[in-house]
Design a protein around this motif. Sequence first.
Motif, PDB file in Angstrom:
ATOM      1  N   THR A  13       0.865  -1.184   0.000  1.00  0.00           N
ATOM      2  CA  THR A  13       0.000   0.000   0.000  1.00  0.00           C
ATOM      3  C   THR A  13       0.899   1.230   0.000  1.00  0.00           C
ATOM      4  N   GLU A  74      -9.508  -6.853   7.433  1.00  0.00           N
ATOM      5  CA  GLU A  74      -8.342  -7.536   6.845  1.00  0.00           C
ATOM      6  C   GLU A  74      -8.405  -9.020   7.158  1.00  0.00           C
ATOM      7  N   ARG A  79      -2.166  -7.966  10.582  1.00  0.00           N
ATOM      8  CA  ARG A  79      -2.397  -6.594  10.089  1.00  0.00           C
ATOM      9  C   ARG A  79      -3.508  -5.907  10.884  1.00  0.00           C
ATOM     10  N   TYR A 119      -6.341 -12.404  -7.032  1.00  0.00           N
ATOM     11  CA  TYR A 119      -7.136 -13.646  -7.091  1.00  0.00           C
ATOM     12  C   TYR A 119      -7.233 -14.121  -8.537  1.00  0.00           C
TER      13      TYR A 119
HETATM   14  C1  LIG Z   1      -2.336  -5.038  -1.995  1.00  0.00           C
HETATM   15  S1  LIG Z   1      -3.092  -4.866  -0.425  1.00  0.00           S
HETATM   16  C2  LIG Z   1      -4.117  -3.470  -0.764  1.00  0.00           C
HETATM   17  C3  LIG Z   1      -4.016  -2.415   0.291  1.00  0.00           C
HETATM   18  C4  LIG Z   1      -4.905  -1.197   0.062  1.00  0.00           C
HETATM   19  N1  LIG Z   1      -6.276  -1.532  -0.132  1.00  0.00           N
HETATM   20  C5  LIG Z   1      -4.383  -0.406  -1.117  1.00  0.00           C
HETATM   21  O1  LIG Z   1      -5.014  -0.433  -2.195  1.00  0.00           O
HETATM   22  O2  LIG Z   1      -3.379   0.262  -0.995  1.00  0.00           O
HETATM   23  C6  LIG Z   1      -4.274  -6.220  -0.415  1.00  0.00           C
HETATM   24  C7  LIG Z   1      -4.700  -6.630   0.984  1.00  0.00           C
HETATM   25  O3  LIG Z   1      -5.937  -7.319   0.880  1.00  0.00           O
HETATM   26  C8  LIG Z   1      -5.965  -8.329   1.850  1.00  0.00           C
HETATM   27  N2  LIG Z   1      -6.973  -9.306   1.432  1.00  0.00           N
HETATM   28  C9  LIG Z   1      -6.903 -10.178   0.405  1.00  0.00           C
HETATM   29  N3  LIG Z   1      -8.054 -10.889   0.312  1.00  0.00           N
HETATM   30  C10 LIG Z   1      -8.853 -10.447   1.295  1.00  0.00           C
HETATM   31  C11 LIG Z   1     -10.164 -10.796   1.696  1.00  0.00           C
HETATM   32  N4  LIG Z   1     -10.860 -11.729   1.064  1.00  0.00           N
HETATM   33  N5  LIG Z   1     -10.694 -10.135   2.748  1.00  0.00           N
HETATM   34  C12 LIG Z   1      -9.980  -9.191   3.411  1.00  0.00           C
HETATM   35  N6  LIG Z   1      -8.740  -8.810   3.069  1.00  0.00           N
HETATM   36  C13 LIG Z   1      -8.175  -9.436   2.017  1.00  0.00           C
HETATM   37  C14 LIG Z   1      -4.555  -8.858   1.853  1.00  0.00           C
HETATM   38  O4  LIG Z   1      -4.271  -9.579   3.042  1.00  0.00           O
HETATM   39  C15 LIG Z   1      -3.742  -7.567   1.680  1.00  0.00           C
HETATM   40  O5  LIG Z   1      -3.381  -7.046   2.932  1.00  0.00           O
END
Ligand SMILES: C[S@@+](CC[C@H](N)C(=O)[O-])C[C@H]1O[C@@H](n2cnc3c(N)ncnc32)[C@H](O)[C@@H]1O
Length: 261
Positions: A13, A74, A79, A119
């Motif tokens: 992020t 999260e 986290r 995904y």
């Molecule tokens: C690349 S980060 C994005 C951070 C922020 N949203 C941004 O755009 O800067 C993706 C995050 O989504 C979380 N994540 C992935 N699948 C998820 C789910 N099904 N429910 C909640 N969090 C999820 C991951 O653990 C990770 O911390």
Amino acid sequence: MNGAVGDITRGTTNPNRLRRVDRWVLHAVCPTIRSAQQPLVVDLGYGALPITTAEMFSRLKKHVRPDVEVIGIEIDPLRVTQAKPIEVPGLSFQYGGFEIPTGDRNPIMIRAFNVLRQYDESEVISAWKTMTERLAPEGYLIEGTCDEIGRRSVWVSLRAGQTQPETITFSTHIASLEKPSDLAPRLPKVLIHRNVPGEKIYEFLQTFDRAWQAQSSFIPFGSRQRFVAAVEQLAKTYPVLDNKDRWRLGEVTLPWEVFIN
Ligand SMILES: C[S@@+](CC[C@H](N)C(=O)[O-])C[C@H]1O[C@@H](n2cnc3c(N)ncnc32)[C@H](O)[C@@H]1O
């Protein structure tokens, strides 16, 4: 800990990375949040630092309504623990996934940014469905992707209970834009593999590039004017929404149906 729907993915992020989508939310979703009985907003998958959740909270609180409540959710429990120290009234963090575990409280908006990108394409529709089923009846899911510093961003909006988006928005920092199709790497998962000849998204980006090229006489007046002129040209063949006020920000929204074959 179990039961959360989804997988832990990379937590990348950056501060202010989601400013473009937040600015669009203030424009497009603001009336819905303002009139909501329960102004609960969820930021799903906030990453290794809860910074973009805190930023969204302060923007909504300042510009939409002071009683907004934002919950960062999260799937990585560590986290969540790390985010807890920055909780304040109205801003909290909890463990969960696409099932949005907010009990009997249905969010008026869910923002899921840079989450589904990691995904498989086959998982997207069911993730959309799981999330939109949790929304308040008039609510929005905003799901999208951006680059590391938030200069190129694409997102879709879905309404409660829907499995197909209503709109798609392309948003870019205009001064650093070489051509509109620079946004292609940020397309939603369900479109990214379709950016090939014969597909509607490909034709759209090509038409946008040609419009941008055709308006190169605007270069002396600045890239912003050139971008607006290119969108005006694009609007002759595509049902571009909004008006110059949005286009001059480097933001173009279209109905999703434009891209369905
Ligand atoms: C690349 S980060 C994005 C951070 C922020 N949203 C941004 O755009 O800067 C993706 C995050 O989504 C979380 N994540 C992935 N699948 C998820 C789910 N099904 N429910 C909640 N969090 C999820 C991951 O653990 C990770 O911390």
